[in-house]
Write a protein that holds these residues in place. Structure first.
Motif, PDB file in Angstrom:
ATOM      1  N   THR A  58      13.616  65.425  20.622  1.00 51.27           N
ATOM      2  CA  THR A  58      13.880  66.753  20.899  1.00 51.27           C
ATOM      3  C   THR A  58      15.018  66.781  21.987  1.00 51.27           C
ATOM      4  N   VAL A  59      15.696  67.598  21.979  1.00 50.45           N
ATOM      5  CA  VAL A  59      16.906  67.877  22.585  1.00 50.45           C
ATOM      6  C   VAL A  59      16.596  69.107  23.722  1.00 50.45           C
ATOM      7  N   PRO A  60      16.412  68.930  25.023  1.00 43.85           N
ATOM      8  CA  PRO A  60      15.981  69.908  25.966  1.00 43.85           C
ATOM      9  C   PRO A  60      17.266  71.019  26.084  1.00 43.85           C
ATOM     10  N   LEU A  61      16.727  72.368  26.189  1.00 48.89           N
ATOM     11  CA  LEU A  61      17.906  73.336  26.432  1.00 48.89           C
ATOM     12  C   LEU A  61      17.022  74.200  27.379  1.00 48.89           C
ATOM     13  N   GLY A  62      17.598  74.262  28.631  1.00 50.04           N
ATOM     14  CA  GLY A  62      17.201  75.163  29.651  1.00 50.04           C
ATOM     15  C   GLY A  62      17.432  76.670  29.384  1.00 50.04           C
ATOM     16  N   TYR A  83       9.684  81.270  20.804  1.00 50.98           N
ATOM     17  CA  TYR A  83      10.256  80.455  19.530  1.00 50.98           C
ATOM     18  C   TYR A  83      11.816  80.534  19.223  1.00 50.98           C
ATOM     19  N   LEU A  84      12.520  79.360  19.087  1.00 49.62           N
ATOM     20  CA  LEU A  84      13.740  79.744  18.619  1.00 49.62           C
ATOM     21  C   LEU A  84      14.021  79.338  17.423  1.00 49.62           C
ATOM     22  N   GLU A  93      10.373  75.535  20.825  1.00 48.11           N
ATOM     23  CA  GLU A  93       9.087  76.150  21.327  1.00 48.11           C
ATOM     24  C   GLU A  93       9.529  76.174  22.869  1.00 48.11           C
ATOM     25  N   ALA A  94       9.255  76.973  23.727  1.00 50.23           N
ATOM     26  CA  ALA A  94       9.426  77.320  24.855  1.00 50.23           C
ATOM     27  C   ALA A  94       8.121  77.802  25.637  1.00 50.23           C
ATOM     28  N   GLY A 114      12.348  72.888  23.761  1.00 54.00           N
ATOM     29  CA  GLY A 114      12.777  71.465  23.109  1.00 54.00           C
ATOM     30  C   GLY A 114      13.107  71.443  21.765  1.00 54.00           C
ATOM     31  N   ILE A 115      14.524  71.500  21.392  1.00 58.43           N
ATOM     32  CA  ILE A 115      15.059  71.649  20.159  1.00 58.43           C
ATOM     33  C   ILE A 115      14.753  70.579  19.455  1.00 58.43           C
ATOM     34  N   MET A 116      13.967  70.713  18.220  1.00 57.92           N
ATOM     35  CA  MET A 116      14.138  69.500  17.233  1.00 57.92           C
ATOM     36  C   MET A 116      15.245  69.218  16.528  1.00 57.92           C
TER      37      MET A 116
END
Length: 186
Positions: A58-62, A83-84, A93-94, A114-116
């Motif tokens: 996962t790549v974190p996106l604030g 949800y994104l 998911e956030a 956390g972008i999969m």
């Protein structure tokens, strides 16, 4: 004589009750009528953001979610998840923790999505979007909670938020545009 005074008192009381009832109904239908909040989403920490990280799951996106509450009641929401999605597939998911949006004010919620990235890169349109330098995402959030007016009246409500989030990749920067629609359901 006493009966006449009693009748006058009862008529005055009835008129007063009717006037107060009319005033309360008018106020509840105008001023206290719930209005949809204005919601916007703004990513942060994009300076070091890399969507393609081969070894990471996962790549974190604030994200900062800004809620402008135009209502005279505060809104207390419970823990929930946003949800994104990318081209219809859920990629992140956030988690949103319990909070209170004060009446007639602006409130910020900070969270990490956390972008999969493998799921994102498996999408058939990912590489063409990467070449074009534009990524379009959709977000959905349902904030369940209660509207509290005057610390007395409490009513269950859910704020439904749907946003379009667009990232344009330039050589030196990332331009982000968000457009949200929100509805309050009582």
């Amino acid at each position: 004589m006493a009966r006449k005074g009693l009748r006058i008192c009862m008529v005055v009381c009835c008129v007063l009750i009717i006037v107060v009832t009319i005033i309360l109904v008018t106020i509840s239908l105008t001023i206290l009528k719930p209005k949809d909040p204005d919601v916007s989403i703004h990513p942060f920490g994009l300076d070091n953001f890399q969507i393609i990280q081969p070894n990471a799951t996962t790549v974190p996106l604030g994200l900062v979610i800004t809620i402008v509450n135009p209502n005279y009641g505060r809104f207390k929401y419970r823990n929930c998840t946003g949800y994104l999605s990318y081209h219809g597939a859920m990629i992140a998911e956030a988690k949103l923790v319990t909070g209170i949006v004060p009446a007639r004010s602006t409130f910020n919620i900070t969270t990490i999505a956390g972008i999969m990235n493998q799921k994102l890169m498996d999408d058939t349109q990912f590489w063409s979007d990467a070449e074009a330098g534009t990524f379009n995402f959709k977000t959905k959030i349902a904030l369940p909670g209660k509207v509290i007016m005057l610390k007395i009246f409490k009513k269950k409500a859910t704020v439904q938020v749907a946003c379009d989030l667009s990232f344009k990749l330039k050589l030196t920067s990332i331009i982000v545009h968000s457009s949200c629609i929100s509805k309050i359901k009582l």
